[in-house]
Design a protein around this motif. Structure first.
Motif, PDB file in Angstrom:
ATOM      1  N   PHE A  11     -36.995 -26.510 -25.060  1.00  0.00           N
ATOM      2  CA  PHE A  11     -38.054 -26.300 -25.986  1.00  0.00           C
ATOM      3  C   PHE A  11     -39.000 -25.281 -25.310  1.00  0.00           C
ATOM      4  O   PHE A  11     -39.938 -24.779 -25.949  1.00  0.00           O
ATOM      5  N   THR A  28     -42.738 -21.252 -26.185  1.00  0.00           N
ATOM      6  CA  THR A  28     -41.712 -22.056 -26.869  1.00  0.00           C
ATOM      7  C   THR A  28     -40.433 -21.424 -27.183  1.00  0.00           C
ATOM      8  O   THR A  28     -40.464 -19.997 -26.893  1.00  0.00           O
ATOM      9  N   ASP A  30     -39.347 -19.999 -29.658  1.00  0.00           N
ATOM     10  CA  ASP A  30     -39.168 -18.982 -30.299  1.00  0.00           C
ATOM     11  C   ASP A  30     -39.857 -17.776 -29.964  1.00  0.00           C
ATOM     12  O   ASP A  30     -40.202 -16.641 -30.519  1.00  0.00           O
ATOM     13  N   GLY A 120     -39.284 -32.666 -22.839  1.00  0.00           N
ATOM     14  CA  GLY A 120     -39.222 -32.260 -24.441  1.00  0.00           C
ATOM     15  C   GLY A 120     -40.338 -31.113 -24.595  1.00  0.00           C
ATOM     16  O   GLY A 120     -40.479 -30.005 -23.965  1.00  0.00           O
ATOM     17  N   LEU A 121     -41.043 -31.342 -25.808  1.00  0.00           N
ATOM     18  CA  LEU A 121     -41.976 -30.434 -26.187  1.00  0.00           C
ATOM     19  C   LEU A 121     -43.515 -30.717 -25.444  1.00  0.00           C
ATOM     20  O   LEU A 121     -44.385 -29.968 -25.609  1.00  0.00           O
ATOM     21  N   THR A 286     -48.647 -31.341 -26.123  1.00  0.00           N
ATOM     22  CA  THR A 286     -47.513 -31.403 -26.695  1.00  0.00           C
ATOM     23  C   THR A 286     -47.562 -30.114 -27.683  1.00  0.00           C
ATOM     24  O   THR A 286     -48.559 -29.970 -28.495  1.00  0.00           O
ATOM     25  N   PRO A 288     -46.143 -27.498 -30.985  1.00  0.00           N
ATOM     26  CA  PRO A 288     -45.435 -27.714 -32.188  1.00  0.00           C
ATOM     27  C   PRO A 288     -43.712 -27.789 -32.117  1.00  0.00           C
ATOM     28  O   PRO A 288     -43.440 -26.745 -31.097  1.00  0.00           O
ATOM     29  N   HIS A 289     -42.847 -28.228 -32.886  1.00  0.00           N
ATOM     30  CA  HIS A 289     -41.899 -28.058 -33.119  1.00  0.00           C
ATOM     31  C   HIS A 289     -41.363 -26.554 -33.340  1.00  0.00           C
ATOM     32  O   HIS A 289     -42.119 -25.961 -34.008  1.00  0.00           O
TER      33      HIS A 289
END
Length: 289
Positions: A11, A28, A30, A120-121, A286, A288-289
């Motif tokens: 992530f 992230t 992206d 994770g994030l 944390t 964002p997705h």
């Protein structure tokens, strides 16, 4: 150039410099970097660690047991080269230990360990302080990460900081970089502050008490960053006038008070660590997705 360490998971990707054990990017999957890029036109910092003081000392001079020592704003750790102690795929740990040079400004035998760890994030940045000396050790410690403002994909949208506790903490203004004895009404309403650059016309917003242990920095109908704080009772928000970043600064310790003592142990929220003792400070963000 300082050594760089990259940690990553599916992530997130984080880069950390040996200079100050300072995070340089937080990207992230992206390809979006959420951390300020250190553009010298505004401010070269990105996520400095504040140690052994937070904020300024009067005339950049501390008293330790009555003896004066030179100490620049936010301490010396951010300008020191750390040693890489451990690195794995999703975590790295840097260490700074007392030296002849640090003792000239801060006469204590300390060990400062800074870790960046992904889950994770979520990214957790921690600082562990150990007193390896034989007398109690006073210090302040804090974090100063800068995130882009506006947030990615949210140009033109209102941005807010919302406290988890719904609080409306009083603000303590700065006077020549030192904490004014005066208190100002909270800019928060029901725990929510709508950001505007004019809020920072007179330097940082400092909330010594009452901001709680977590907050959300978000764009309206857009992305949000969620923060949790460990052993960090003080909060500041800051940007340079007109700059495209927001610093979210959880601290344990503040600047000296204007007109107050220069003695380090008597500064607000100073930690006095027993000989042989150790303590930890951390924030988790944390993404964002």
């Amino acid at each position: 150039m300082p050594t760089m360490t990259r940690i990553a998971n599916e992530f997130l990707s984080i880069e950390v410099s040996a200079l100050g054990a300072e995070m340089q990017s937080a990207t992230t999957r992206d390809g979006v970097n959420w951390l300020w890029n250190g553009d010298a036109a505004f401010w070269t910092g990105r996520s400095p660690l504040l140690f052994p003081i937070v904020g300024k000392a009067p005339d950049d001079t501390l008293l330790i047991d009555g003896k004066p020592y030179p100490m620049a704003q936010h301490g010396f750790a951010r300008r020191r080269e750390f040693s890489l102690e451990a690195a794995e795929e999703s975590a790295c740990r840097y260490v700074l230990e007392a030296s002849e040079e640090t003792r000239a400004a801060y006469p204590f035998d300390f060990r400062l360990t800074v870790e960046h760890r992904l889950d994770g994030l979520a990214l957790t940045v921690s600082a562990e302080v150990e007193n390896r000396g034989t007398v109690p050790m006073p210090f302040g410690c804090g974090f100063h990460p800068a995130f882009v403002w506006p947030l990615p994909g949210a140009t033109g949208r209102p941005h807010t900081v919302t406290l988890d506790n719904g609080g409306e903490p009083e603000r303590q203004p700065l006077e020549k970089g030192l904490l004014s004895p005066h208190r100002l009404p909270s800019p928060f309403s029901g725990g929510r502050l709508t950001l505007a650059h004019t809020l920072f016309d007179n330097d940082a917003l400092v909330f010594p008490q009452g901001a709680g242990t977590g907050l959300t920095y978000a764009a309206e109908d857009g992305p949000a960053l969620n923060f949790r704080f460990e052993n960090l009772p003080n909060l500041a928000l800051w940007t340079k006038l007109g700059a495209p970043f927001l610093c979210i600064e959880p601290w344990h310790g503040t600047a000296a008070e204007y007109g107050g003592t220069r003695e380090l142990k008597d500064r607000p929220f100073t930690t006095l660590l027993a000989a042989g003792g150790h303590t930890r400070f951390a924030f988790t963000v944390t993404f964002p997705h």
